[in-house]
Every structure is written in C-alpha cells, then in structure tokens.
Design an enzyme around this catalytic site. Structure first.
Site, PDB file in Angstrom:
ATOM      1  N   CYS A  33     -65.902  66.544  -7.214  1.00  0.00           N
ATOM      2  CA  CYS A  33     -65.125  67.065  -8.330  1.00  0.00           C
ATOM      3  C   CYS A  33     -64.880  68.565  -8.188  1.00  0.00           C
ATOM      4  O   CYS A  33     -63.794  69.050  -8.521  1.00  0.00           O
ATOM      5  CB  CYS A  33     -65.824  66.752  -9.644  1.00  0.00           C
ATOM      6  SG  CYS A  33     -65.810  64.974 -10.011  1.00  0.00           S
TER       7      CYS A  33
ATOM      8  N   GLU B  88     -63.719  64.327 -14.436  1.00  0.00           N
ATOM      9  CA  GLU B  88     -62.940  65.492 -13.994  1.00  0.00           C
ATOM     10  C   GLU B  88     -61.719  65.070 -13.191  1.00  0.00           C
ATOM     11  O   GLU B  88     -60.611  65.569 -13.405  1.00  0.00           O
ATOM     12  CB  GLU B  88     -63.783  66.423 -13.115  1.00  0.00           C
ATOM     13  CG  GLU B  88     -65.037  66.941 -13.757  1.00  0.00           C
ATOM     14  CD  GLU B  88     -66.264  66.096 -13.433  1.00  0.00           C
ATOM     15  OE1 GLU B  88     -66.227  64.854 -13.634  1.00  0.00           O
ATOM     16  OE2 GLU B  88     -67.259  66.666 -12.978  1.00  0.00           O
TER      17      GLU B  88
ATOM     18  N   CYS C  34     -69.890  67.439  -9.545  1.00  0.00           N
ATOM     19  CA  CYS C  34     -70.451  67.123  -8.231  1.00  0.00           C
ATOM     20  C   CYS C  34     -69.571  67.789  -7.160  1.00  0.00           C
ATOM     21  O   CYS C  34     -68.531  68.382  -7.475  1.00  0.00           O
ATOM     22  CB  CYS C  34     -70.497  65.611  -8.025  1.00  0.00           C
ATOM     23  SG  CYS C  34     -68.865  64.852  -7.863  1.00  0.00           S
TER      24      CYS C  34
ATOM     25  N   HIS D 125     -64.377  59.797 -11.608  1.00  0.00           N
ATOM     26  CA  HIS D 125     -65.179  60.697 -12.425  1.00  0.00           C
ATOM     27  C   HIS D 125     -64.269  61.312 -13.481  1.00  0.00           C
ATOM     28  O   HIS D 125     -63.050  61.441 -13.278  1.00  0.00           O
ATOM     29  CB  HIS D 125     -65.782  61.805 -11.574  1.00  0.00           C
ATOM     30  CG  HIS D 125     -66.857  61.339 -10.650  1.00  0.00           C
ATOM     31  ND1 HIS D 125     -67.754  62.209 -10.078  1.00  0.00           N
ATOM     32  CD2 HIS D 125     -67.178  60.104 -10.194  1.00  0.00           C
ATOM     33  CE1 HIS D 125     -68.591  61.532  -9.298  1.00  0.00           C
ATOM     34  NE2 HIS D 125     -68.255  60.252  -9.360  1.00  0.00           N
TER      35      HIS D 125
END
EC number: 3.5.4.33
Length: 155
Positions: A90, A59, A87, A57
């Site tokens: 993260c 992040e 999410c 992801h």
C-alpha cells in the site's frame, strides 16, 4: 501531531469503513481519499476475503476509485486517511499515486511499510514521498483490531 489552523480530520470516516470491514469478516482497516478542495472522493474498507484478492486492501481500493474519478493515475495534492499504518504494498501504491499527505492511526509493528518494516518511503527507489502524520485516531483503530483478532482466536 501539532494542531493546524483549519485542519479537518477525516479519520472518523475511515474508522466507519474499518467497522464495516469487521462486520464483513475482514480485517478492520478503512481508508478515505480527500481532494485538494477538501471533498471526500473515495472511501473503502478491506475486501480481500470478499473479493478473493490479496491486493484489495482499503488503501488500494480507495486509491483506485479516486484515480478513476479523477481520470488520472496521479492524486497530487490529495490526502489519504487510513486507520492502520500501510503495508509495503500500500505504501508503494501511495507513492505511485503521488498522494500528497498520508494520515494514519495505529502503527503496525508486524506488517507496516512506513515507519517500521520495509519503510518504503525511505528507499532511494521511491519516486515520491508524501507528508506523513501518524497516531490520528490510533486508540480506536487499535481497539478495533484487538477486538477483531481476539474474536478470531476465541479469546
């Protein structure tokens, strides 16, 4: 968010990363890490498909690079700008890295881990809670996501 004297938003850079992710066929999410001195130290967009890695992801990728450059697993005093509410995975990475401030654009009622869903930062097991500012660049971030998913559905 209340305007702060001397505040500079780096959300436009995160949106650039999100647009680049969409061009690669990835969900359009972008992230930027900014040092306490105000320098951009890392930026990334989603790469889960490209890397065949469910943890890739935006992040996580940006935090990994910022930690590598800092020579530390901690980013105390750093800011993270991300186009979509992180999410749970993260959010946990943000807490583990001790990021000082989280700025995000669009909320994520389906998979968010900050304001909805898991609400990672509100758990007693969460050892660090960053300052959180939401809604920055939300309109453009939401538009990118809507267009991406509409294209996937053929709408």
């Amino acid at each position: 968010m209340k305007e702060q004297r001397g505040f500079t938003s780096f959300m436009e850079l995160a949106l650039e990363e999100a647009r680049a992710a969409a061009r690669r066929g990835e969900v359009p999410v972008g992230a930027v890490v900014v040092s306490p001195g105000g320098a951009v130290v890392a930026r990334a967009g989603n790469r889960t498909r490209e890397l065949s890695d469910p943890t890739a992801h935006a992040e996580v990728l940006a935090i990994r690079e910022a930690c590598r450059l800092a020579g530390s697993e901690r980013l105390v005093g750093y800011d993270l700008y991300v186009t979509l509410e992180p999410c749970a995975m993260c959010a946990a990475a943000i807490a583990a890295a001790r990021v000082g401030r989280l700025y995000y654009g669009a909320s994520d009622p389906k998979s968010g881990g900050v304001a909805v869903g898991a609400r990672v930062f509100s758990h007693p097991q969460c050892h660090h809670v960053p300052e959180v500012y939401d809604g920055i660049g939300a309109g453009e971030a939401e538009g990118l996501l809507r267009a991406f998913f509409a294209g996937r559905r053929g709408v």
